[in-house]
Enzyme design. Structure first.
Site, PDB file in Angstrom:
ATOM      1  N   GLU A   1     -24.388  51.915  44.107  1.00 46.31           N
ATOM      2  CA  GLU A   1     -23.305  50.950  44.343  1.00 46.31           C
ATOM      3  C   GLU A   1     -22.924  51.002  45.815  1.00 46.31           C
ATOM      4  O   GLU A   1     -22.711  52.072  46.367  1.00 46.31           O
ATOM      5  CB  GLU A   1     -22.110  51.303  43.435  1.00 46.31           C
ATOM      6  CG  GLU A   1     -20.793  50.653  43.794  1.00 46.31           C
ATOM      7  CD  GLU A   1     -20.827  49.127  43.856  1.00 46.31           C
ATOM      8  OE1 GLU A   1     -21.288  48.504  42.888  1.00 46.31           O
ATOM      9  OE2 GLU A   1     -20.388  48.577  44.899  1.00 46.31           O
TER      10      GLU A   1
ATOM     11  N   CYS B   1       6.510  46.875  44.093  1.00 39.50           N
ATOM     12  CA  CYS B   1       6.610  47.367  45.475  1.00 39.50           C
ATOM     13  C   CYS B   1       5.242  47.414  46.156  1.00 39.50           C
ATOM     14  O   CYS B   1       5.156  47.767  47.328  1.00 39.50           O
ATOM     15  CB  CYS B   1       7.294  48.726  45.519  1.00 39.50           C
ATOM     16  SG  CYS B   1       6.204  50.112  45.207  1.00 39.50           S
TER      17      CYS B   1
ATOM     18  N   ILE C   1     -24.295  35.820  37.282  1.00 39.91           N
ATOM     19  CA  ILE C   1     -23.392  36.164  36.173  1.00 39.91           C
ATOM     20  C   ILE C   1     -21.947  35.856  36.586  1.00 39.91           C
ATOM     21  O   ILE C   1     -21.156  36.752  36.895  1.00 39.91           O
ATOM     22  CB  ILE C   1     -23.558  37.647  35.729  1.00 39.91           C
ATOM     23  CG1 ILE C   1     -25.041  37.998  35.551  1.00 39.91           C
ATOM     24  CG2 ILE C   1     -22.768  37.904  34.451  1.00 39.91           C
ATOM     25  CD1 ILE C   1     -25.755  37.250  34.438  1.00 39.91           C
TER      26      ILE C   1
ATOM     27  N   ALA D   1      -9.805  38.504  32.978  1.00 40.95           N
ATOM     28  CA  ALA D   1      -9.817  39.459  31.852  1.00 40.95           C
ATOM     29  C   ALA D   1      -9.710  38.769  30.486  1.00 40.95           C
ATOM     30  O   ALA D   1      -9.262  39.365  29.513  1.00 40.95           O
ATOM     31  CB  ALA D   1      -8.740  40.514  32.009  1.00 40.95           C
TER      32      ALA D   1
ATOM     33  N   VAL E   1     -28.031  48.920  48.734  1.00 40.37           N
ATOM     34  CA  VAL E   1     -29.476  48.709  48.701  1.00 40.37           C
ATOM     35  C   VAL E   1     -29.841  47.711  49.792  1.00 40.37           C
ATOM     36  O   VAL E   1     -29.318  46.598  49.836  1.00 40.37           O
ATOM     37  CB  VAL E   1     -29.924  48.216  47.306  1.00 40.37           C
ATOM     38  CG1 VAL E   1     -31.373  47.763  47.328  1.00 40.37           C
ATOM     39  CG2 VAL E   1     -29.736  49.335  46.283  1.00 40.37           C
TER      40      VAL E   1
ATOM     41  N   ARG F   1     -16.887  34.321  42.459  1.00 38.87           N
ATOM     42  CA  ARG F   1     -17.863  34.155  41.365  1.00 38.87           C
ATOM     43  C   ARG F   1     -19.263  33.988  41.932  1.00 38.87           C
ATOM     44  O   ARG F   1     -19.442  33.248  42.897  1.00 38.87           O
ATOM     45  CB  ARG F   1     -17.553  32.900  40.541  1.00 38.87           C
ATOM     46  CG  ARG F   1     -16.168  32.817  39.970  1.00 38.87           C
ATOM     47  CD  ARG F   1     -16.005  31.474  39.270  1.00 38.87           C
ATOM     48  NE  ARG F   1     -14.689  31.303  38.690  1.00 38.87           N
ATOM     49  CZ  ARG F   1     -13.632  30.837  39.331  1.00 38.87           C
ATOM     50  NH1 ARG F   1     -13.733  30.483  40.597  1.00 38.87           N
ATOM     51  NH2 ARG F   1     -12.473  30.704  38.711  1.00 38.87           N
TER      52      ARG F   1
ATOM     53  N   HIS G   1     -13.708  35.235  26.431  1.00 31.65           N
ATOM     54  CA  HIS G   1     -13.777  33.834  26.008  1.00 31.65           C
ATOM     55  C   HIS G   1     -14.391  33.694  24.613  1.00 31.65           C
ATOM     56  O   HIS G   1     -15.313  34.438  24.257  1.00 31.65           O
ATOM     57  CB  HIS G   1     -14.586  33.023  27.023  1.00 31.65           C
ATOM     58  CG  HIS G   1     -13.889  32.907  28.340  1.00 31.65           C
ATOM     59  ND1 HIS G   1     -12.757  32.134  28.505  1.00 31.65           N
ATOM     60  CD2 HIS G   1     -14.129  33.480  29.543  1.00 31.65           C
ATOM     61  CE1 HIS G   1     -12.341  32.221  29.759  1.00 31.65           C
ATOM     62  NE2 HIS G   1     -13.144  33.035  30.413  1.00 31.65           N
TER      63      HIS G   1
HETATM   64  C1  LIG Z   1     -11.872  34.340  39.688  1.00 27.86           C
HETATM   65  C2  LIG Z   1     -12.726  34.817  38.553  1.00 27.86           C
HETATM   66  C3  LIG Z   1     -12.259  34.758  37.238  1.00 27.86           C
HETATM   67  C4  LIG Z   1     -13.054  35.181  36.177  1.00 27.86           C
HETATM   68  N1  LIG Z   1     -12.538  35.212  34.914  1.00 27.86           N
HETATM   69  C5  LIG Z   1     -13.307  35.683  33.902  1.00 27.86           C
HETATM   70  C6  LIG Z   1     -12.760  35.800  32.604  1.00 27.86           C
HETATM   71  O1  LIG Z   1     -11.562  35.600  32.384  1.00 27.86           O
HETATM   72  N2  LIG Z   1     -13.593  36.189  31.596  1.00 27.86           N
HETATM   73  C7  LIG Z   1     -14.920  36.463  31.806  1.00 27.86           C
HETATM   74  O2  LIG Z   1     -15.627  36.761  30.846  1.00 27.86           O
HETATM   75  N3  LIG Z   1     -15.441  36.418  33.055  1.00 27.86           N
HETATM   76  C8  LIG Z   1     -14.664  36.046  34.091  1.00 27.86           C
HETATM   77  N4  LIG Z   1     -15.169  36.010  35.359  1.00 27.86           N
HETATM   78  C9  LIG Z   1     -16.555  36.397  35.574  1.00 27.86           C
HETATM   79  C10 LIG Z   1     -16.741  37.904  35.615  1.00 27.86           C
HETATM   80  O3  LIG Z   1     -15.765  38.529  36.413  1.00 27.86           O
HETATM   81  C11 LIG Z   1     -18.127  38.199  36.177  1.00 27.86           C
HETATM   82  O4  LIG Z   1     -19.069  37.470  35.452  1.00 27.86           O
HETATM   83  C12 LIG Z   1     -18.489  39.656  36.079  1.00 27.86           C
HETATM   84  O5  LIG Z   1     -17.483  40.457  36.648  1.00 27.86           O
HETATM   85  C13 LIG Z   1     -19.813  39.880  36.768  1.00 27.86           C
HETATM   86  O6  LIG Z   1     -20.062  41.248  36.811  1.00 27.86           O
HETATM   87  P1  LIG Z   1     -21.262  41.811  37.671  1.00 27.86           P
HETATM   88  O7  LIG Z   1     -21.379  43.250  37.334  1.00 27.86           O
HETATM   89  O8  LIG Z   1     -22.452  40.935  37.514  1.00 27.86           O
HETATM   90  O9  LIG Z   1     -20.820  41.599  39.184  1.00 27.86           O
HETATM   91  P2  LIG Z   1     -19.852  42.461  40.105  1.00 27.86           P
HETATM   92  O10 LIG Z   1     -18.637  42.903  39.402  1.00 27.86           O
HETATM   93  O11 LIG Z   1     -19.675  41.671  41.353  1.00 27.86           O
HETATM   94  O12 LIG Z   1     -20.704  43.766  40.423  1.00 27.86           O
HETATM   95  C14 LIG Z   1     -21.761  43.767  41.322  1.00 27.86           C
HETATM   96  C15 LIG Z   1     -21.705  45.065  42.107  1.00 27.86           C
HETATM   97  O13 LIG Z   1     -22.844  45.149  42.938  1.00 27.86           O
HETATM   98  C16 LIG Z   1     -22.461  45.740  44.147  1.00 27.86           C
HETATM   99  N5  LIG Z   1     -23.469  45.359  45.155  1.00 27.86           N
HETATM  100  C17 LIG Z   1     -23.645  44.158  45.727  1.00 27.86           C
HETATM  101  N6  LIG Z   1     -24.668  44.209  46.582  1.00 27.86           N
HETATM  102  C18 LIG Z   1     -25.176  45.467  46.525  1.00 27.86           C
HETATM  103  C19 LIG Z   1     -26.242  46.131  47.187  1.00 27.86           C
HETATM  104  N7  LIG Z   1     -27.026  45.508  48.073  1.00 27.86           N
HETATM  105  N8  LIG Z   1     -26.444  47.451  46.920  1.00 27.86           N
HETATM  106  C20 LIG Z   1     -25.667  48.105  46.021  1.00 27.86           C
HETATM  107  N9  LIG Z   1     -24.628  47.515  45.377  1.00 27.86           N
HETATM  108  C21 LIG Z   1     -24.400  46.210  45.620  1.00 27.86           C
HETATM  109  C22 LIG Z   1     -21.090  45.174  44.420  1.00 27.86           C
HETATM  110  O14 LIG Z   1     -20.350  45.980  45.311  1.00 27.86           O
HETATM  111  C23 LIG Z   1     -20.488  45.140  43.018  1.00 27.86           C
HETATM  112  O15 LIG Z   1     -19.761  46.309  42.729  1.00 27.86           O
HETATM  113  C24 LIG Z   1     -14.371  35.631  36.431  1.00 27.86           C
HETATM  114  C25 LIG Z   1     -14.828  35.736  37.753  1.00 27.86           C
HETATM  115  C26 LIG Z   1     -14.002  35.370  38.805  1.00 27.86           C
HETATM  116  C27 LIG Z   1     -14.461  35.585  40.198  1.00 27.86           C
END
Ligand SMILES: Cc1cc2nc3c(=O)[nH]c(=O)nc-3n(C[C@H](O)[C@H](O)[C@H](O)COP(=O)(O)OP(=O)(O)OC[C@H]3O[C@@H](n4cnc5c(N)ncnc54)[C@H](O)[C@@H]3O)c2cc1C
Length: 497
Positions: free
Chosen positions: A46, A452, A351, A61, A187, A326, A64
């Site tokens: 990470e 706060c 995603i 959060a 990475v 997103r 859906h």
């Molecule tokens: C405003 C908003 C509202 C949302 N509301 C909802 C909701 O209510 N319900 C729902 O189901 N979904 C919701 N989503 C979608 C949901 O949050 C995402 O689909 C989900 O968090 C994706 O998870 P992830 O692990 O793919 O990505 P992330 O949580 O972004 O994790 C990816 C990780 O990879 C790391 N990373 C990136 N590049 C590198 C690299 N080169 N090397 C190592 N690490 C790296 C990042 O630091 C990060 O920690 C919402 C999203 C947003 C932005």
């Protein structure tokens, strides 16, 4: 911050693993937990200093129900399956789950037509119990909504969770089952030999594995390109939210969406499992995928948009604003594939929402893909159960007595707004994925998330962390370098560390 935190493997660089997972968001952590049930050596790399640092930190959060994805997309069945898994998953991990349902509200006949389309989609997708309700039922069940409401789509199978603690708990269960987490390891290269992945370079060091799972969120396209693939296009879209004081209460008893907007599910007024009211979730494309700062204009758009739904919100009770980004794609769908061009590379890309909901189902599908690359054998004894340590405020009376007996520092409140005790902070520092930054303590305990915004507790947190970790306070960061909050002592020798 730079080292792994799961015991004996201080640095995994140069080691050979069976699987490397890139990214510790909800998707990477759900996959890590799923694969931890098998006889495998796994490293999660990470780039940030802790889990929950990307999209998974800035979402709504909402779990859906599945009315929103178009039938036939990859995300539609994953939404439905993830939704169905979430209640038991949260119960097993000790994470708050709330079966509140959601409304999507219409203001006129035209918008009710959109609700009918959503209802049809819900029915094709297999959402149970969805129906359109009239104005009287909406107003009776949500009396604080404005008089302009015409009707609503009710989706009772939707729910809400403590999204941040869900990610931490998934990661912890993976960690207690032997998965190594390496933070501050961005990475920067993916190594491919003779058409097969052999490892990555992260934080300047080489990590070897025949299977690399790319869950880098908004950067999944960059990781694909590092492997020589023509990546899918990620078009980051930000969503901004206002957060109201917990004392102001929950204005609604379930998330109330407006009809969908381009690239989003519609601006929403929602409660949280912690008792706040939140409004937001606009969807604006941005060029800079690292910028999650809020903007006055964006927040004003949210305020204006929601004013019809909730005309009487008291903006004097606001305590914070946040922005999430997103990883949206042009077709709006997820890409989950074992690469045909680079053997051993699994991409979990695009995603965006409903990725939080779908994460446990995505993890199952990725497990099946991995099984075809690296036949899986269950570990003796299977997956060891794990529950995240509860915070003091959420404990029952008897649990509080016992917690105080075991650690009397629960008697000292560090964060008054969110009622976080010194014992909670100490527990965060000793957890299976120990917090080492202020933000890691914050996402685990909510210290600093109240009215706060940390003004009261910051100095207390710094001194507790400094004392417990045996380091000077100026070495403790807010999150990733450089983010120190103090730069040294004004009277040399005054701080004992
Ligand atoms: C405003 C908003 C509202 C949302 N509301 C909802 C909701 O209510 N319900 C729902 O189901 N979904 C919701 N989503 C979608 C949901 O949050 C995402 O689909 C989900 O968090 C994706 O998870 P992830 O692990 O793919 O990505 P992330 O949580 O972004 O994790 C990816 C990780 O990879 C790391 N990373 C990136 N590049 C590198 C690299 N080169 N090397 C190592 N690490 C790296 C990042 O630091 C990060 O920690 C919402 C999203 C947003 C932005």
């Amino acid at each position: 911050v730079g080292d792994t935190v799961t015991g004996e493997h201080a640095s995994g660089a140069g080691r050979r693993y069976d699987i490397i997972i890139v990214g510790a968001g909800v998707v990477g952590c759900a996959i890590a937990r799923q694969l931890a049930a098998y006889d495998l050596s796994i490293a999660v790399l990470e780039k940030c200093s802790y889990v929950v640092s990307g999209q998974s930190k800035g979402n709504g959060a909402v779990i859906h129900g599945g009315h929103d994805p178009h039938p036939g997309t990859v995300k539609a069945p994953l939404n439905i399956r993830g939704n169905a898994m979430m209640r038991d998953l949260c119960a097993s991990l000790g994470v708050t789950w709330w079966g509140c349902g959601v409304y999507v509200v219409a203001y006129d006949e035209r918008e009710q037509g959109i609700l009918r389309q959503l209802l049809d989609q819900a029915s094709v997708n297999g959402v149970k119990g969805a129906r359109i309700i009239d104005r009287d039922e909406v107003r009776r069940t949500e009396p604080n909504l404005g008089p302009a409401v015409h009707s609503a789509l009710s989706v009772p199978s939707a729910s809400m969770v403590d999204g941040m603690r869900l990610v931490i708990a998934l990661a912890e269960q993976a960690a207690v089952n032997g998965v190594e987490f390496h933070f501050a390891r961005e990475v920067t290269a993916v190594h491919v030999e003779h058409g097969a992945v052999t490892g990555v370079t992260a934080g300047g060091e080489r990590f070897n594995a025949p299977v690399v799972i790319n869950c880098a969120g908004v950067n999944t396209d960059l990781v694909m390109r590092m492997a020589g693939l023509e990546p899918l296009r990620i078009i980051p879209r930000i969503g901004q939210y206002w957060v109201f004081d917990r004392d102001y209460g929950m204005i609604v008893s379930r998330p109330c969406f407006q009809v969908p907007i381009p690239g989003g599910k519609g601006i929403v007024l929602h409660p949280t499992v912690h008792g706040n009211t939140v409004v937001g979730g606009d969807s604006v494309p941005v060029d800079d995928r690292t910028d999650t700062g809020t903007t006055a204009e964006g927040l004003e758009v949210v305020r204006r948009s929601i004013s019809r739904l909730a005309p009487n919100l008291d903006y004097g009770r606001l305590i914070a604003a946040y922005c999430g980004i997103r990883s949206a794609t042009p077709d709006g769908d997820f890409l989950i594939e074992a690469s045909a061009e680079v053997r051993g590379l699994v991409n979990v890309a695009g995603i965006a929402s409903p990725g939080l909901t779908a994460a446990p189902a995505i993890a199952e599908d990725v497990r099946d893909m991995v099984d075809r690359l690296l036949p899986l054998k269950e570990r003796a004894g299977g997956l060891r159960p794990h529950r995240i340590q509860p915070v003091f405020r959420d404990m029952s009376g008897a649990e509080k007595e016992e917690a105080l007996r075991l650690d009397p520092t629960h008697g000292t409140v560090v964060c008054r707004c969110e009622y976080v005790t010194e014992g909670d902070v100490r527990a965060a520092l000793l957890a299976p994925l120990p917090a080492r930054t202020l933000d890691a303590v914050k996402v685990r305990t909510r210290a600093g998330m109240g009215r706060c915004s940390g003004a009261f507790d910051l100095s207390r947190l710094l001194s507790i962390m400094s004392r417990e970790l045996g380091v000077p306070p100026w070495t403790i960061l807010k999150n990733d370098p450089p983010s120190s909050v103090v730069i040294g002592d004004t009277r040399p020798g005054a701080v004992d560390a």
